[in-house]
Design a protein around this motif. Sequence first.
Motif, PDB file in Angstrom:
ATOM      1  N   LEU A 103       0.771  -1.168  -0.104  1.00 50.02           N
ATOM      2  CA  LEU A 103       0.161  -0.114   0.097  1.00 50.02           C
ATOM      3  C   LEU A 103       0.841   1.231   0.176  1.00 50.02           C
ATOM      4  N   PHE A 104       2.107   1.189   0.789  1.00 48.03           N
ATOM      5  CA  PHE A 104       2.890   2.413   0.901  1.00 48.03           C
ATOM      6  C   PHE A 104       3.375   2.552  -0.622  1.00 48.03           C
ATOM      7  N   LEU A 105       3.928   1.420  -1.502  1.00 47.78           N
ATOM      8  CA  LEU A 105       4.442   1.599  -2.657  1.00 47.78           C
ATOM      9  C   LEU A 105       3.342   2.077  -3.800  1.00 47.78           C
ATOM     10  N   LEU A 106       2.343   1.531  -3.543  1.00 48.40           N
ATOM     11  CA  LEU A 106       1.093   1.915  -4.649  1.00 48.40           C
ATOM     12  C   LEU A 106       0.480   3.122  -4.361  1.00 48.40           C
ATOM     13  N   ALA A 107       0.591   3.577  -2.969  1.00 46.28           N
ATOM     14  CA  ALA A 107      -0.349   4.979  -3.014  1.00 46.28           C
ATOM     15  C   ALA A 107       0.024   6.118  -4.167  1.00 46.28           C
ATOM     16  N   PRO A 108       0.986   6.555  -4.284  1.00 48.93           N
ATOM     17  CA  PRO A 108       1.085   7.659  -5.292  1.00 48.93           C
ATOM     18  C   PRO A 108       0.734   7.278  -6.738  1.00 48.93           C
ATOM     19  N   HIS A 109       0.901   5.925  -7.104  1.00 52.85           N
ATOM     20  CA  HIS A 109       0.670   5.437  -8.532  1.00 52.85           C
ATOM     21  C   HIS A 109      -0.719   5.333  -8.588  1.00 52.85           C
ATOM     22  N   TYR A 110      -1.312   4.702  -7.603  1.00 53.78           N
ATOM     23  CA  TYR A 110      -2.977   4.411  -7.463  1.00 53.78           C
ATOM     24  C   TYR A 110      -3.562   5.776  -7.505  1.00 53.78           C
ATOM     25  N   ALA A 111      -3.182   6.473  -6.756  1.00 49.51           N
ATOM     26  CA  ALA A 111      -3.902   8.117  -6.521  1.00 49.51           C
ATOM     27  C   ALA A 111      -3.992   8.747  -7.937  1.00 49.51           C
ATOM     28  N   GLU A 112      -2.663   8.542  -8.305  1.00 43.10           N
ATOM     29  CA  GLU A 112      -2.486   9.312  -9.889  1.00 43.10           C
ATOM     30  C   GLU A 112      -3.562   8.770 -10.916  1.00 43.10           C
ATOM     31  N   SER A 113      -3.457   7.364 -11.016  1.00 44.81           N
ATOM     32  CA  SER A 113      -4.363   6.583 -12.163  1.00 44.81           C
ATOM     33  C   SER A 113      -5.849   6.915 -11.746  1.00 44.81           C
ATOM     34  N   SER A 114      -5.867   7.020 -10.464  1.00 49.27           N
ATOM     35  CA  SER A 114      -7.505   7.308 -10.238  1.00 49.27           C
ATOM     36  C   SER A 114      -7.965   8.707 -10.542  1.00 49.27           C
ATOM     37  N   GLY A 115      -7.099   9.503 -11.026  1.00 46.84           N
ATOM     38  CA  GLY A 115      -7.349  11.015 -11.361  1.00 46.84           C
ATOM     39  C   GLY A 115      -7.549  11.981  -9.921  1.00 46.84           C
ATOM     40  N   ASP A 116      -6.845  11.438  -8.841  1.00 48.33           N
ATOM     41  CA  ASP A 116      -6.948  12.350  -7.704  1.00 48.33           C
ATOM     42  C   ASP A 116      -5.569  12.229  -6.968  1.00 48.33           C
ATOM     43  N   PRO A 117      -4.631  12.715  -7.419  1.00 43.07           N
ATOM     44  CA  PRO A 117      -3.212  12.747  -6.723  1.00 43.07           C
ATOM     45  C   PRO A 117      -3.286  13.160  -5.150  1.00 43.07           C
ATOM     46  N   HIS A 118      -4.358  13.923  -4.938  1.00 40.86           N
ATOM     47  CA  HIS A 118      -4.306  14.212  -3.542  1.00 40.86           C
ATOM     48  C   HIS A 118      -4.804  13.378  -2.683  1.00 40.86           C
ATOM     49  N   ALA A 119      -5.191  11.986  -3.072  1.00 35.30           N
ATOM     50  CA  ALA A 119      -5.401  10.852  -2.435  1.00 35.30           C
ATOM     51  C   ALA A 119      -4.291  10.063  -1.847  1.00 35.30           C
ATOM     52  N   THR A 120      -3.117  10.691  -2.304  1.00 32.81           N
ATOM     53  CA  THR A 120      -1.980   9.914  -1.858  1.00 32.81           C
ATOM     54  C   THR A 120      -1.679   9.884  -0.186  1.00 32.81           C
ATOM     55  N   LEU A 121      -1.617  11.063   0.166  1.00 33.94           N
ATOM     56  CA  LEU A 121      -1.281  11.239   1.851  1.00 33.94           C
ATOM     57  C   LEU A 121      -2.693  10.492   2.580  1.00 33.94           C
ATOM     58  N   ALA A 122      -3.834  10.361   2.092  1.00 33.02           N
ATOM     59  CA  ALA A 122      -4.762   9.698   2.864  1.00 33.02           C
ATOM     60  C   ALA A 122      -4.599   8.105   2.897  1.00 33.02           C
ATOM     61  N   THR A 123      -4.066   7.602   1.618  1.00 33.95           N
ATOM     62  CA  THR A 123      -3.509   6.109   1.459  1.00 33.95           C
ATOM     63  C   THR A 123      -2.542   5.803   2.122  1.00 33.95           C
ATOM     64  N   LEU A 124      -1.346   6.657   2.597  1.00 31.72           N
ATOM     65  CA  LEU A 124      -0.380   6.380   3.466  1.00 31.72           C
ATOM     66  C   LEU A 124      -0.873   6.361   4.761  1.00 31.72           C
ATOM     67  N   ALA A 125      -1.693   7.375   5.183  1.00 29.37           N
ATOM     68  CA  ALA A 125      -2.148   7.527   6.751  1.00 29.37           C
ATOM     69  C   ALA A 125      -2.905   6.363   6.930  1.00 29.37           C
ATOM     70  N   ILE A 126      -3.503   5.571   6.342  1.00 27.93           N
ATOM     71  CA  ILE A 126      -4.297   4.551   6.608  1.00 27.93           C
ATOM     72  C   ILE A 126      -3.670   3.127   6.391  1.00 27.93           C
ATOM     73  N   ALA A 127      -2.384   3.129   5.835  1.00 31.44           N
ATOM     74  CA  ALA A 127      -1.528   2.076   5.489  1.00 31.44           C
ATOM     75  C   ALA A 127      -1.253   1.121   6.759  1.00 31.44           C
TER      76      ALA A 127
END
Length: 553
Positions: A103-127
């Motif tokens: 999840l830590f590794l996927l966070a920025p790439h997944y957020a970018e592909s979902s069309g919302d790069p701002h979701a990166t920090l939220a993904t890292l926080a819940i990991a």
Amino acid sequence: MSKDSLVKGTLILTVAALIARFLGVFQRFPLVYMLGNEGMASYAIAFNLYSNLLVIATAGIPSALSKMISERTALGRMDEANRIYKAALIFAALAGVVMCAILFLLAPHYAESSGDPHATLATLAIAPALLVFPLIAIMRGYFQGRQRMMPNGISQVIEQIVRLITAVGLAYLLLGVSLDWAVAGASFGGVTGGIAALAVMLYYALKLRKEDRRTLPVSEPVYTETGQSRQSGGKLRYGQIYGQLLRLSIPIVIFSITVTLIYNIDSSTIIPLLRDQIGEAKAKDIVGILGGQAQSLAGLPIVLAIALSQSVVPIISGAYSRRDLELVRNQSSRVMQLAILSGLPMVLAICTAARPLSGMFDYGGTPTGYEYGPPMIAMMTAGAMFQIIMQTSGAVLMGMGKMRALVSSVVFGIAVKLLGNLILSPWLGIYGILASTMLCFIVMSAFNLAVMRNVVSFRIMARRRWTRLIVTAAVVVVIGVFAERLLFEHLHLFPWRVVNATVNAVLIGGLACALYVILLFVTKVVTKDDIKTFPAPLQKLYAKAGRVLGRRG
């Protein structure tokens, strides 16, 4: 498990699941107010990816573990039960570390592909929650196998309370820093909730260990065919344990991941699919409405329907293993009927009260929320009716041991969902995406019911009663929609729009549920024989409604 302990255990888990789900929905209200649809979009993208990885990390092992522990406990082989439990905990710890790292590794790439790069920090926080929840899931499976439901129920409620306090508190404190940090603070509530739940489970685990030391006799040696003694440390190799666990759990995880995977597909594809039609900002608002409002409310009818049906599934499993197909037929009919009849009133209540319910969220604070919120809530909740049928029929197939059919159902359903998104979204926009979700549940339900009918010939209800149920639902919807429009235009008791929306939602939802119960008796959808097969709380409820209408027995 005795009938009394089964009913008691089901009741504990039902009440706990309902409380936890309502707390989860309640948490969304302050978050939507603070974060808006834009922030809730980032939250939903992060949470849905986390949910999928959590299901994979636990790999359906809690259900399989519960079965293995229950069998060995019944045979008095506590040494084997404890060794299986230890092996499962090791698996959970390692799986949690791996999934957390992914999840830590996927966070920025997944957020970018979902069309919302701002979701990166939220993904890292819940990991980091992935380090905790696999262990909790295994402990819950162990306690369930030992027929101890109270720890599972209490841990769910405590988890949601701590999650709510932390998520709302951190979101409020960090909102002054930036919206991204506020969303991350809300996501981190999952971590603190997990830590609290783990503390509860550890407390009960220590308590159970002390109780076992006082009450359980020392296990006798178990001898193999070669005459060699297999003491507790050598009875089962970890390889054997993991092999058995995975054989039982892989079909379960494939079935269990269906709904979270569908939610993840939507949150990660809505912006790419709709940005050219309505603009990126509006598409992101829609993701926020879906994750912050529609999916939360649509999940409420599922809890009661599925929990009520769970008490019958073990009976089907036992009857099928004895080849008592007549009992399988009767119980399959009853469990499906019970799930539909108990899930439908809340579906109707939420659908008819969709506008005031969205108003309780203040529509996410945007014109997009006012435009799309109510119809999205209504459509998502209507689809939940088919989700109830899909999940209940899937549970029956589990009881019958039809795991291959269950996996095929999931594959067909996900294929329909993906194709539906691609075909319908250019034509109908977000409503095409929601329609593809509904179509997915319909296909899976039809497939599951067809497999069930190949095993035993059964019917959920007679055609005449189906007609009466459809008439009942139609009457509730017509009256509910008329009453909602009347209240929306004329009932404004308070100067605050959100408070008025809350009052209207309670009135419309209560009217829909009460009218539904009354009409079940008036149209004779529910008969005297049906009530005898219902769980005790529903028997009392329908008996009271019958007395009100002057109908005895």
